[in-house]
Scaffold this motif. Structure first.
Motif, PDB file in Angstrom:
ATOM      1  N   ASP A 190      58.929  14.102  -2.758  1.00 45.56           N
ATOM      2  CA  ASP A 190      60.072  13.383  -1.933  1.00 45.56           C
ATOM      3  C   ASP A 190      60.781  12.586  -2.861  1.00 45.56           C
ATOM      4  OD1 ASP A 190      58.556  14.178   0.169  1.00 45.56           O
ATOM      5  OD2 ASP A 190      57.663  12.390   0.768  1.00 45.56           O
ATOM      6  N   LEU A 248      63.263  19.720   3.321  1.00 38.86           N
ATOM      7  CA  LEU A 248      62.528  20.415   2.464  1.00 38.86           C
ATOM      8  C   LEU A 248      62.429  21.738   3.088  1.00 38.86           C
ATOM      9  CD1 LEU A 248      61.190  21.375  -0.082  1.00 38.86           C
ATOM     10  CD2 LEU A 248      58.922  20.387   1.008  1.00 38.86           C
ATOM     11  N   CYS A 249      62.185  21.934   4.100  1.00 37.59           N
ATOM     12  CA  CYS A 249      61.714  22.953   4.994  1.00 37.59           C
ATOM     13  C   CYS A 249      63.287  23.930   5.141  1.00 37.59           C
ATOM     14  CB  CYS A 249      60.848  23.169   6.006  1.00 37.59           C
ATOM     15  SG  CYS A 249      59.070  22.757   5.569  1.00 37.59           S
ATOM     16  N   SER A 308      63.171  13.996   8.436  1.00 44.56           N
ATOM     17  CA  SER A 308      62.131  13.539   7.534  1.00 44.56           C
ATOM     18  C   SER A 308      62.497  14.317   6.499  1.00 44.56           C
ATOM     19  CB  SER A 308      60.763  13.771   8.018  1.00 44.56           C
ATOM     20  OG  SER A 308      60.644  15.203   8.335  1.00 44.56           O
ATOM     21  N   HIS A 309      61.771  13.872   5.020  1.00 43.27           N
ATOM     22  CA  HIS A 309      61.433  14.666   3.920  1.00 43.27           C
ATOM     23  C   HIS A 309      61.288  15.954   4.217  1.00 43.27           C
ATOM     24  CE1 HIS A 309      61.613  10.676   2.180  1.00 43.27           C
ATOM     25  NE2 HIS A 309      62.311  11.257   1.081  1.00 43.27           N
ATOM     26  N   GLU A 310      60.248  16.222   5.075  1.00 35.69           N
ATOM     27  CA  GLU A 310      59.631  17.567   5.434  1.00 35.69           C
ATOM     28  C   GLU A 310      60.705  18.397   5.642  1.00 35.69           C
ATOM     29  OE1 GLU A 310      55.831  19.635   7.616  1.00 35.69           O
ATOM     30  OE2 GLU A 310      56.773  17.882   8.508  1.00 35.69           O
ATOM     31  N   ASN A 311      61.426  17.958   7.062  1.00 35.18           N
ATOM     32  CA  ASN A 311      62.575  18.550   7.672  1.00 35.18           C
ATOM     33  C   ASN A 311      63.706  19.016   6.559  1.00 35.18           C
ATOM     34  OD1 ASN A 311      64.560  19.414   9.510  1.00 35.18           O
ATOM     35  ND2 ASN A 311      63.509  18.359  10.939  1.00 35.18           N
ATOM     36  N   TYR A 326      59.166  27.505  10.565  1.00 38.80           N
ATOM     37  CA  TYR A 326      59.419  25.857  10.802  1.00 38.80           C
ATOM     38  C   TYR A 326      60.862  25.603  11.206  1.00 38.80           C
ATOM     39  CZ  TYR A 326      59.658  21.192   9.337  1.00 38.80           C
ATOM     40  OH  TYR A 326      60.095  19.692   9.547  1.00 38.80           O
ATOM     41  N   TYR A 384      57.967  23.813  -3.989  1.00 42.99           N
ATOM     42  CA  TYR A 384      57.099  22.612  -4.303  1.00 42.99           C
ATOM     43  C   TYR A 384      58.022  21.553  -4.898  1.00 42.99           C
ATOM     44  CZ  TYR A 384      53.567  19.496  -5.979  1.00 42.99           C
ATOM     45  OH  TYR A 384      52.898  18.432  -6.563  1.00 42.99           O
ATOM     46  N   SER A 419      59.591  26.192   2.722  1.00 41.91           N
ATOM     47  CA  SER A 419      58.370  25.348   2.579  1.00 41.91           C
ATOM     48  C   SER A 419      57.661  25.630   1.390  1.00 41.91           C
ATOM     49  CB  SER A 419      57.538  25.668   4.061  1.00 41.91           C
ATOM     50  OG  SER A 419      57.444  27.168   4.199  1.00 41.91           O
ATOM     51  N   ARG A 448      62.730   7.793   6.956  1.00 43.90           N
ATOM     52  CA  ARG A 448      63.686   9.000   7.322  1.00 43.90           C
ATOM     53  C   ARG A 448      65.004   8.748   7.101  1.00 43.90           C
ATOM     54  NH1 ARG A 448      60.679  12.443  11.374  1.00 43.90           N
ATOM     55  NH2 ARG A 448      58.467  11.658  11.340  1.00 43.90           N
TER      56      ARG A 448
END
Length: 233
Positions: free
Chosen positions: A198, A186-187, A181-184, A119, A195, A192, A224
Motif C-alpha cells: 500500500d 492495484l487491481c 481503495s488501495h485494492e481497487n 476484479y 505484488y 491483481s 481511501r
C-alpha cells in the motif's frame, strides 16, 4: 450498463477453451450470467441475442478477430455504451492503440492474470466504477487529460507525469467523488497478480498530488482516496 438489481451479463469470446472455462467459472461464481463462445463467427449474433452488459474479446482469433468484432459492435447503436474489454497475450503498444481506437474500454494482458479481469468486471458492473480507456480526452475545469498523447495540462501549464501517475489520474478523473481503495487501484491499474505494498501506491499518489495539487485527491478516514473536481485550479 448493468441493471441496478442484477450483477449483469457477460459475453466471452476466445478461441482458447481452457481460458473460456476458467473465466466462465469465476464470473458465474461472482453471480454474473455468462455466455462463452469459442467460435468468433457467432459473436455478433450472440451479442444481439444475449444483450450483454460487458463483452470480453480475445484479439488474436481466426477471422473475425477481436478488433473486427469490436468495430462492428460499436457501429450498432445498441452497443455504443456496452463495456468491451480485450483479453490478449499480445502486449505490444500498437495492439493497445488499435483496441482503444476501435472502441475497447480496457486492455488486459493474459500474463497479468485472469483474476485481475474478474476484479475489473466486478468493478464496473457491481461497484459502478467507470473504466473507459477509449475516451481520448477528459476536461475537468481547467484540467485537461489527453489519453492519446498521455499529456496533462492545468490552464496553459503542462504537467509531466509518469505512466503510473497518469493512469492513477485518469482513473480518478473518471470516478470523481467515489471512495477508492488501495485494492481497487492495484487491481484496476496494475493487476491483481502484481505484488505491491500500500505504501508504494501511496508514493505514486503523493507524487501525483505534488504535481497537480494535493487538495484535489483527498484521503478519507478509512484510508481511501477521493478525487474532488469542480474546485478552481
Amino acid at each position: 450498463m448493468a441493471r441496478d438489481n442484477k450483477a449483469g451479463k457477460v459475453l466471452l469470446v476466445d478461441d482458447d477453451w481452457d481460458i473460456l472455462e476458467l473465466l466462465e467459472y469465476n464470473l458465474e461464481k461472482e453471480g454474473f450470467k455468462v455466455k462463452a463462445l469459442e467460435d468468433s463467427y457467432q459473436a455478433i449474433s450472440a451479442a444481439k441475442e444475449f444483450q450483454p452488459d460487458l463483452i470480453i474479446l480475445d484479439i488474436m482469433m481466426p477471422h473475425p478477430n477481436g478488433i473486427e468484432i469490436c468495430r462492428e459492435l460499436r457501429a450498432m447503436k445498441r452497443f455504443e455504451d456496452t463495456y468491451i474489454f480485450f483479453l490478449t497475450a499480445k502486449s505490444e503498444s500498437y495492439y493497445q492503440e488499435a483496441a482503444f481506437e476501435t472502441g475497447g474500454d480496457d486492455f488486459i494482458e493474459k500474463i497479468i492474470g485472469l483474476r485481475a479481469l474478474t476484479y475489473k468486471v466486478k468493478t464496473v458492473l457491481k461497484r459502478r466504477f467507470v473504466i473507459r480507456k477509449r475516451v481520448p480526452e477528459l476536461n475537468i475545469g481547467e484540467l485537461m487529460i489527453n489519453r492519446r498523447s498521455h499529456s496533462v495540462r492545468i490552464r496553459d501549464k503542462e504537467i509531466s507525469l509518469s505512466k503510473p501517475e497518469f493512469e492513477l489520474l485518469f482513473f480518478f478523473a473518471q470516478n470523481p467523488l467515489k471512495a477508492i481503495s488501495h485494492e481497487n487501484l492495484l487491481c484496476n491499474i496494475w493487476g491483481s497478480e502484481i505484488y505491491m505494498f500500500d505504501t508504494s501506491i501511496d508514493v505514486y499518489i503523493d507524487n501525483l498530488r505534488a504535481k497537480i495539487g494535493d487538495r484535489f485527491i483527498q484521503m478519507t478516514a478509512d484510508r481511501r482516496f477521493r478525487f474532488v473536481p469542480g474546485i478552481q485550479w
